[in-house]
Design a protein around this motif. Structure first.
Motif, PDB file in Angstrom:
ATOM      1  N   GLN A 133     -71.806 -20.181  28.956  1.00 24.27           N
ATOM      2  CA  GLN A 133     -72.124 -20.591  27.583  1.00 24.27           C
ATOM      3  C   GLN A 133     -71.277 -21.790  27.171  1.00 24.27           C
ATOM      4  OE1 GLN A 133     -74.394 -19.192  25.173  1.00 24.27           O
ATOM      5  NE2 GLN A 133     -73.811 -21.053  24.059  1.00 24.27           N
ATOM      6  N   VAL A 134     -71.940 -22.782  26.600  1.00 19.42           N
ATOM      7  CA  VAL A 134     -71.267 -23.930  25.989  1.00 19.42           C
ATOM      8  C   VAL A 134     -71.668 -23.964  24.519  1.00 19.42           C
ATOM      9  CG1 VAL A 134     -71.121 -26.436  25.897  1.00 19.42           C
ATOM     10  CG2 VAL A 134     -71.147 -25.268  28.117  1.00 19.42           C
ATOM     11  N   THR A 135     -70.671 -23.936  23.645  1.00 17.69           N
ATOM     12  CA  THR A 135     -70.923 -23.980  22.215  1.00 17.69           C
ATOM     13  C   THR A 135     -70.165 -25.160  21.621  1.00 17.69           C
ATOM     14  OG1 THR A 135     -71.176 -21.569  22.135  1.00 17.69           O
ATOM     15  CG2 THR A 135     -70.819 -22.719  20.042  1.00 17.69           C
ATOM     16  N   VAL A 136     -70.896 -26.037  20.945  1.00 21.07           N
ATOM     17  CA  VAL A 136     -70.300 -27.216  20.331  1.00 21.07           C
ATOM     18  C   VAL A 136     -70.416 -27.075  18.821  1.00 21.07           C
ATOM     19  CG1 VAL A 136     -70.264 -29.721  20.238  1.00 21.07           C
ATOM     20  CG2 VAL A 136     -71.008 -28.567  22.330  1.00 21.07           C
ATOM     21  N   SER A 137     -69.273 -27.031  18.149  1.00 18.71           N
ATOM     22  CA  SER A 137     -69.268 -26.876  16.702  1.00 18.71           C
ATOM     23  C   SER A 137     -69.229 -28.236  16.029  1.00 18.71           C
ATOM     24  CB  SER A 137     -68.065 -26.042  16.267  1.00 18.71           C
ATOM     25  OG  SER A 137     -66.864 -26.705  16.602  1.00 18.71           O
ATOM     26  N   SER A 138     -69.847 -28.299  14.856  1.00 20.15           N
ATOM     27  CA  SER A 138     -69.906 -29.582  14.132  1.00 20.15           C
ATOM     28  C   SER A 138     -68.718 -29.747  13.209  1.00 20.15           C
ATOM     29  CB  SER A 138     -71.203 -29.643  13.329  1.00 20.15           C
ATOM     30  OG  SER A 138     -71.285 -28.544  12.458  1.00 20.15           O
ATOM     31  N   ASN A 171     -67.575 -26.750  48.672  1.00 25.58           N
ATOM     32  CA  ASN A 171     -68.832 -26.153  48.203  1.00 25.58           C
ATOM     33  C   ASN A 171     -68.843 -26.029  46.676  1.00 25.58           C
ATOM     34  OD1 ASN A 171     -70.621 -25.913  50.282  1.00 25.58           O
ATOM     35  ND2 ASN A 171     -70.473 -23.698  50.478  1.00 25.58           N
ATOM     36  N   MET A 172     -68.417 -27.089  46.014  1.00 25.39           N
ATOM     37  CA  MET A 172     -68.339 -27.102  44.558  1.00 25.39           C
ATOM     38  C   MET A 172     -69.145 -28.268  43.994  1.00 25.39           C
ATOM     39  SD  MET A 172     -66.317 -24.621  43.528  1.00 25.39           S
ATOM     40  CE  MET A 172     -65.861 -25.153  41.882  1.00 25.39           C
ATOM     41  N   VAL A 173     -69.746 -28.038  42.843  1.00 24.26           N
ATOM     42  CA  VAL A 173     -70.428 -29.080  42.091  1.00 24.26           C
ATOM     43  C   VAL A 173     -69.903 -29.016  40.667  1.00 24.26           C
ATOM     44  CG1 VAL A 173     -72.640 -29.981  41.303  1.00 24.26           C
ATOM     45  CG2 VAL A 173     -72.457 -28.938  43.562  1.00 24.26           C
ATOM     46  N   TYR A 174     -69.748 -30.181  40.046  1.00 21.30           N
ATOM     47  CA  TYR A 174     -69.145 -30.263  38.718  1.00 21.30           C
ATOM     48  C   TYR A 174     -70.068 -30.992  37.742  1.00 21.30           C
ATOM     49  CZ  TYR A 174     -65.134 -29.358  41.712  1.00 21.30           C
ATOM     50  OH  TYR A 174     -64.281 -28.826  42.650  1.00 21.30           O
ATOM     51  N   LEU A 175     -69.907 -30.659  36.482  1.00 19.09           N
ATOM     52  CA  LEU A 175     -70.595 -31.383  35.418  1.00 19.09           C
ATOM     53  C   LEU A 175     -69.554 -31.709  34.352  1.00 19.09           C
ATOM     54  CD1 LEU A 175     -73.367 -32.447  34.422  1.00 19.09           C
ATOM     55  CD2 LEU A 175     -73.541 -30.333  33.075  1.00 19.09           C
ATOM     56  N   GLN A 176     -69.161 -32.961  34.300  1.00 19.69           N
ATOM     57  CA  GLN A 176     -68.225 -33.420  33.274  1.00 19.69           C
ATOM     58  C   GLN A 176     -69.033 -33.808  32.047  1.00 19.69           C
ATOM     59  OE1 GLN A 176     -64.758 -33.612  33.279  1.00 19.69           O
ATOM     60  NE2 GLN A 176     -65.008 -34.163  31.126  1.00 19.69           N
ATOM     61  N   MET A 177     -68.717 -33.181  30.921  1.00 16.76           N
ATOM     62  CA  MET A 177     -69.465 -33.406  29.696  1.00 16.76           C
ATOM     63  C   MET A 177     -68.536 -33.988  28.646  1.00 16.76           C
ATOM     64  SD  MET A 177     -71.768 -29.923  29.620  1.00 16.76           S
ATOM     65  CE  MET A 177     -70.381 -28.885  29.180  1.00 16.76           C
ATOM     66  N   ASN A 178     -68.811 -35.206  28.235  1.00 17.29           N
ATOM     67  CA  ASN A 178     -68.012 -35.895  27.219  1.00 17.29           C
ATOM     68  C   ASN A 178     -68.851 -36.151  25.974  1.00 17.29           C
ATOM     69  OD1 ASN A 178     -65.880 -36.039  29.107  1.00 17.29           O
ATOM     70  ND2 ASN A 178     -66.617 -38.001  29.879  1.00 17.29           N
ATOM     71  N   SER A 179     -68.171 -36.455  24.901  1.00 15.16           N
ATOM     72  CA  SER A 179     -68.848 -36.773  23.629  1.00 15.16           C
ATOM     73  C   SER A 179     -69.881 -35.701  23.285  1.00 15.16           C
ATOM     74  CB  SER A 179     -69.515 -38.146  23.717  1.00 15.16           C
ATOM     75  OG  SER A 179     -68.566 -39.146  24.018  1.00 15.16           O
ATOM     76  N   LEU A 180     -69.458 -34.470  23.365  1.00 11.21           N
ATOM     77  CA  LEU A 180     -70.388 -33.369  23.147  1.00 11.21           C
ATOM     78  C   LEU A 180     -70.901 -33.323  21.719  1.00 11.21           C
ATOM     79  CD1 LEU A 180     -68.594 -30.724  25.342  1.00 11.21           C
ATOM     80  CD2 LEU A 180     -70.986 -31.379  25.567  1.00 11.21           C
ATOM     81  N   LYS A 181     -72.141 -32.900  21.596  1.00 12.90           N
ATOM     82  CA  LYS A 181     -72.805 -32.813  20.298  1.00 12.90           C
ATOM     83  C   LYS A 181     -73.242 -31.357  20.054  1.00 12.90           C
ATOM     84  CE  LYS A 181     -74.839 -37.384  21.102  1.00 12.90           C
ATOM     85  NZ  LYS A 181     -76.110 -38.148  21.205  1.00 12.90           N
ATOM     86  N   PRO A 182     -73.431 -30.965  18.821  1.00 11.22           N
ATOM     87  CA  PRO A 182     -73.903 -29.597  18.551  1.00 11.22           C
ATOM     88  C   PRO A 182     -75.205 -29.271  19.284  1.00 11.22           C
ATOM     89  CG  PRO A 182     -73.084 -30.588  16.538  1.00 11.22           C
ATOM     90  CD  PRO A 182     -73.077 -31.677  17.578  1.00 11.22           C
ATOM     91  N   GLU A 183     -76.055 -30.254  19.480  1.00 10.58           N
ATOM     92  CA  GLU A 183     -77.327 -30.009  20.178  1.00 10.58           C
ATOM     93  C   GLU A 183     -77.152 -29.781  21.684  1.00 10.58           C
ATOM     94  OE1 GLU A 183     -76.581 -32.547  18.115  1.00 10.58           O
ATOM     95  OE2 GLU A 183     -77.573 -34.415  18.771  1.00 10.58           O
ATOM     96  N   ASP A 184     -75.934 -29.944  22.181  1.00 10.42           N
ATOM     97  CA  ASP A 184     -75.658 -29.604  23.579  1.00 10.42           C
ATOM     98  C   ASP A 184     -75.372 -28.112  23.754  1.00 10.42           C
ATOM     99  OD1 ASP A 184     -73.812 -32.652  23.802  1.00 10.42           O
ATOM    100  OD2 ASP A 184     -75.823 -32.280  24.593  1.00 10.42           O
ATOM    101  N   THR A 185     -75.288 -27.389  22.658  1.00  9.46           N
ATOM    102  CA  THR A 185     -75.030 -25.958  22.721  1.00  9.46           C
ATOM    103  C   THR A 185     -76.140 -25.240  23.469  1.00  9.46           C
ATOM    104  OG1 THR A 185     -73.759 -25.932  20.663  1.00  9.46           O
ATOM    105  CG2 THR A 185     -74.766 -23.856  21.344  1.00  9.46           C
ATOM    106  N   ALA A 186     -75.760 -24.499  24.514  1.00  8.74           N
ATOM    107  CA  ALA A 186     -76.744 -23.817  25.361  1.00  8.74           C
ATOM    108  C   ALA A 186     -76.005 -23.033  26.435  1.00  8.74           C
ATOM    109  CB  ALA A 186     -77.683 -24.822  26.015  1.00  8.74           C
ATOM    110  N   VAL A 187     -76.751 -22.234  27.160  1.00  5.47           N
ATOM    111  CA  VAL A 187     -76.245 -21.664  28.405  1.00  5.47           C
ATOM    112  C   VAL A 187     -76.590 -22.654  29.515  1.00  5.47           C
ATOM    113  CG1 VAL A 187     -76.386 -19.749  30.031  1.00  5.47           C
ATOM    114  CG2 VAL A 187     -76.543 -19.309  27.567  1.00  5.47           C
TER     115      VAL A 187
END
Length: 125
Positions: free
Chosen positions: A120-125, A77-93
């Protein structure tokens, strides 16, 4: 009582990766599509990705296509989101959500009836 709990958020540098998890309980969520949305400060909540109950189909926002991958493990009962090559504009809840029964579209907020509390996901530049 349906409960969705996200985890895996944090602070990462641009170009880095994070894996978000969504744990579901109280409902056989494996029978429904699951979506990921995000909301940045001062902006509306927006669609990120979705996966059908049998993983037969996945959907992505243009802004994350090729960088994010959604997957699920129905046995857990799990779902995943793999996020690669993150950008500052991906910063969000980031929120996971379980679709309403019988839906065949997954990009709108009202396609879902249960939501997690967000991580919370925070991507720093």
């Amino acid at each position: 009582q349906v409960q969705l709990v996200e985890s895996g958020g944090g602070l990462v540098q641009a170009g880095g990766s994070l894996r978000l998890s969504c744990a579901a309980s109280g409902r056989t969520v494996s029978r429904y599509a699951t979506g990921w949305f995000r909301q940045a400060p001062g902006k509306e909540r927006e669609f990120v990705a979705a996966i059908t109950w049998n993983s037969g189909s996945t959907y992505y926002a243009d802004s994350v296509k090729g960088r994010f991958t959604v997957s699920r493990d129905n046995a857990k009962n799990m779902v995943y989101l793999q996020m690669n090559s993150l950008k500052p504009e991906d910063t969000a809840v980031y929120y996971c959500a379980s679709s309403r029964p019988g839906r065949s579209r997954y990009r709108r907020l009202d396609d879902y009836d249960y939501w997690g509390q967000g991580t919370q996901v925070t991507v720093s530049s």
